[in-house]
Design a protein around this motif. Structure first.
Motif, PDB file in Angstrom:
ATOM      1  N   SER A  87      11.389 -57.620   0.071  1.00 11.07           N
ATOM      2  CA  SER A  87      10.386 -57.407   1.110  1.00 11.07           C
ATOM      3  C   SER A  87      10.175 -58.682   1.917  1.00 11.07           C
ATOM      4  CB  SER A  87       9.052 -56.964   0.496  1.00 11.07           C
ATOM      5  OG  SER A  87       8.536 -57.990  -0.336  1.00 11.07           O
TER       6      SER A  87
ATOM      7  N   ASP B 293       7.427 -60.415   2.737  1.00  8.35           N
ATOM      8  CA  ASP B 293       6.539 -61.467   2.262  1.00  8.35           C
ATOM      9  C   ASP B 293       7.048 -62.181   1.023  1.00  8.35           C
ATOM     10  OD1 ASP B 293       6.175 -59.410   0.528  1.00  8.35           O
ATOM     11  OD2 ASP B 293       4.033 -59.116   0.911  1.00  8.35           O
TER      12      ASP B 293
ATOM     13  N   GLN C  62      11.460 -57.652  15.047  1.00 10.04           N
ATOM     14  CA  GLN C  62      10.256 -56.836  15.212  1.00 10.04           C
ATOM     15  C   GLN C  62       9.700 -56.877  16.626  1.00 10.04           C
ATOM     16  OE1 GLN C  62       7.321 -57.299  12.115  1.00 10.04           O
ATOM     17  NE2 GLN C  62       5.608 -56.778  13.457  1.00 10.04           N
TER      18      GLN C  62
ATOM     19  N   ALA D 242      11.226 -53.373  12.237  1.00 10.45           N
ATOM     20  CA  ALA D 242      11.002 -54.208  11.062  1.00 10.45           C
ATOM     21  C   ALA D 242      11.745 -53.660   9.852  1.00 10.45           C
ATOM     22  CB  ALA D 242       9.504 -54.285  10.755  1.00 10.45           C
TER      23      ALA D 242
ATOM     24  N   THR E 132       1.689 -58.218   8.385  1.00 17.57           N
ATOM     25  CA  THR E 132       2.633 -57.463   9.219  1.00 17.57           C
ATOM     26  C   THR E 132       2.863 -58.126  10.568  1.00 17.57           C
ATOM     27  OG1 THR E 132       0.850 -56.094  10.124  1.00 17.57           O
ATOM     28  CG2 THR E 132       1.967 -55.295   8.121  1.00 17.57           C
ATOM     29  N   GLU E 133       2.430 -59.376  10.732  1.00 18.42           N
ATOM     30  CA  GLU E 133       2.553 -60.076  12.007  1.00 18.42           C
ATOM     31  C   GLU E 133       3.241 -61.430  11.824  1.00 18.42           C
ATOM     32  OE1 GLU E 133       1.835 -58.863  14.922  1.00 18.42           O
ATOM     33  OE2 GLU E 133       0.974 -57.000  14.158  1.00 18.42           O
TER      34      GLU E 133
END
Length: 501
Positions: free
Chosen positions: A52, A54, A337, A343, A475-476
């Protein structure tokens, strides 16, 4: 073979011509192909294998941690090596061989753990090659040619990175599959790693075969007016007290991580601080017992007592490489993204964005290849190396800041020009200033220790940035570029303290 130094009676290193400088630095062309493939594609490989966003930073920890351990060790031993093959060449040849094998094996990693282990092996091998190359330039050139030597080395780094970064994109244009079936790695990436492995090994082999290092007798004759320690291995340095304070600092970090329920990877920071404190206590005790002339004593002692200029440059490196490591980890997710609209690492749009990041990285490296010899070197002669470096880093900060506003793929090429100038200066100016300000006999170990201030910020980014991503903007990822701009600005300001007398 280039043999410019048969005159043992000479009291200074002979001035190298263009081809002498070329042969000395050409191996870095191949090494940087390997680094560029790693930097531009490892996040993509990890995500293709199921990681993932992160957690990306955590998987990158192996690379900087390896450099932190490997480079001082290689620097220490290369300072004390002399054999029929030379002083530095045996190390960067062996590193190139194993790095090539790691590049060949990386595309066949069956899962995340295997890919992380291959990244560790690749980065260890690249560091074994890179560290002696930095000292090699200082060994072979007189001080007045240091800037020229590191500028040409930077040009090769830029050229190698252009090739390494753009190869997947070029293969895609030639019709090679850019999206893997299932959960595998795309053919564009796999074939790029094969090409990079071969190019890396052949480039380093070129330097090994076309250069001959100075013998210890020649090195001793070059600087007769200097103290003997500048041309012969130094004795064990004094190790100051302070080990317990580092241990306490490490324990405080561990306790805070536990009490505040922070991310578990932050425990690594506490462990590193405590480990340094323990090593310092052990080294100091050995020194006081008359047994300090060993690897631990030299590494800890020289780190604790580094020259003032090296300390100032270390702060510059700390901020600079924090920004660069953020860029390498997060540019692909950001561009995919915000510019290509996806994404999802398995989507065609995401992989198209990944290829474009290769072009962006090729752009800044191509700019660096030209900027180092044709812009920064002449500018440094006029306004000084420190002022030139501060200016270049300021441009880099503006380049990172531009990512917050630009949403067109072609427009992103402009900030890459600014980042390329900063990258060129980062690869040349600090090393030229360092090589001219430390004793020759310690050049290898000081270059290795200097790498700590490249690695420590990477470890901080790899641990802290993932935590910030999860808790502040999960998510940014675009805000990572704001962090990069801020720390690059701090690097520019810190450089002003390194002005030459």
């Amino acid at each position: 073979m280039d043999q410019p130094h048969d005159n043992l009676a000479s009291h200074s290193r002979p001035r190298q011509g263009f081809w002498g400088l070329w042969n000395i630095s050409f191996g870095f062309f191949g090494i940087q192909i390997g680094f560029a493939l790693q930097n531009a594609n490892m996040s993509r490989i990890f995500q293709s294998l199921g990681e993932s966003l992160d957690d990306l930073a955590l998987l990158w920890i192996a690379a900087p941690l390896t450099g932190l351990l490997v480079q001082p060790i290689i620097g220490h031993y290369s300072d004390r090596t002399w054999c029929r093959f030379g002083r530095r060449r045996p190390y960067f040849f062996a590193g190139a061989l194993f790095a090539a094998l790691a590049l060949f094996g990386m595309p066949h990693a069956p899962g995340l753990l295997a890919a992380a282990m291959m990244l560790w092996a690749l980065d260890a091998s690249l560091n074994v090659s890179m560290e002696p190359f930095r000292a090699f330039v200082g060994d072979m050139l007189a001080k007045e040619q240091h800037m020229a030597g590191y500028a040409l080395q930077t040009a090769f780094i830029g050229a190698g990175a252009v090739i390494g970064s753009s190869t997947p994109w070029l293969l895609d244009r030639l019709g090679v599959a850019n999206v893997a079936t299932g959960s595998g790695i795309p053919d564009t990436v796999r074939i790029s790693f094969y090409i990079g492995g071969g190019a890396l090994f052949l480039a380093v082999l070129w330097t090994v075969l076309t250069t001959r290092e100075y013998s210890p007798e020649q090195m001793a004759r070059f600087e007769p007016s200097e103290e003997p320690s500048t041309v012969e291995p130094d004795t064990a340095p004094t190790i100051p007290a302070g080990g317990p304070l580092w241990i306490v600092a490490g324990l405080v970090v561990v306790v805070l991580v536990h009490l505040w329920a922070l991310e578990k990877e932050l425990y690594l920071l506490g462990a590193l601080l405590a480990a340094y404190g323990i090593a310092r206590i052990v080294a100091r005790r050995l020194y006081r017992q008359g047994r300090g002339d060993n690897l631990l004593g030299h590494v800890i002692g020289n780190f604790a007592t580094m020259p003032v200029m090296m300390k100032r440059l270390a702060l510059v490196q700390f901020f600079t490489w924090s920004a660069l490591f953020i860029m390498w980890i997060y540019t692909t997710p950001v561009v995919a993204q915000y510019v290509f609209g996806s994404a999802d690492p398995k989507s065609a749009a995401y992989n198209e964005g990944g290829n474009w990041v290769g072009i962006l990285f090729a752009t800044y490296n191509g700019v660096a290849a030209l900027a180092a010899p044709f812009l920064l070197q002449p500018l440094a002669r006029r306004i000084g190396q420190a002022n030139t470096h501060a200016f270049a880093l300021m441009l880099g900060a503006l380049g990172f800041l531009s990512f917050l506003f630009l949403r067109d793929a072609q427009a992103l090429l402009l900030p890459e020009v600014a980042i390329g100038i900063a990258w060129a200066s980062t690869l040349a100016m600090p090393y030229a200033m360092l090589a001219s300000s430390v004793p020759q006999a310690k050049l290898g170990i000081y270059m290795g220790l200097f790498n700590a201030f490249v690695v420590i910020p990477q470890l901080l980014v790899a641990t802290v940035m993932g935590t910030i991503m999860r808790h502040v903007f999960p998510t940014e990822p675009i805000w990572t570029m704001a962090f990069a701009a801020g720390v690059m600005l701090l690097a520019s300001l810190a450089t002003l303290r390194c002005r030459e007398n």
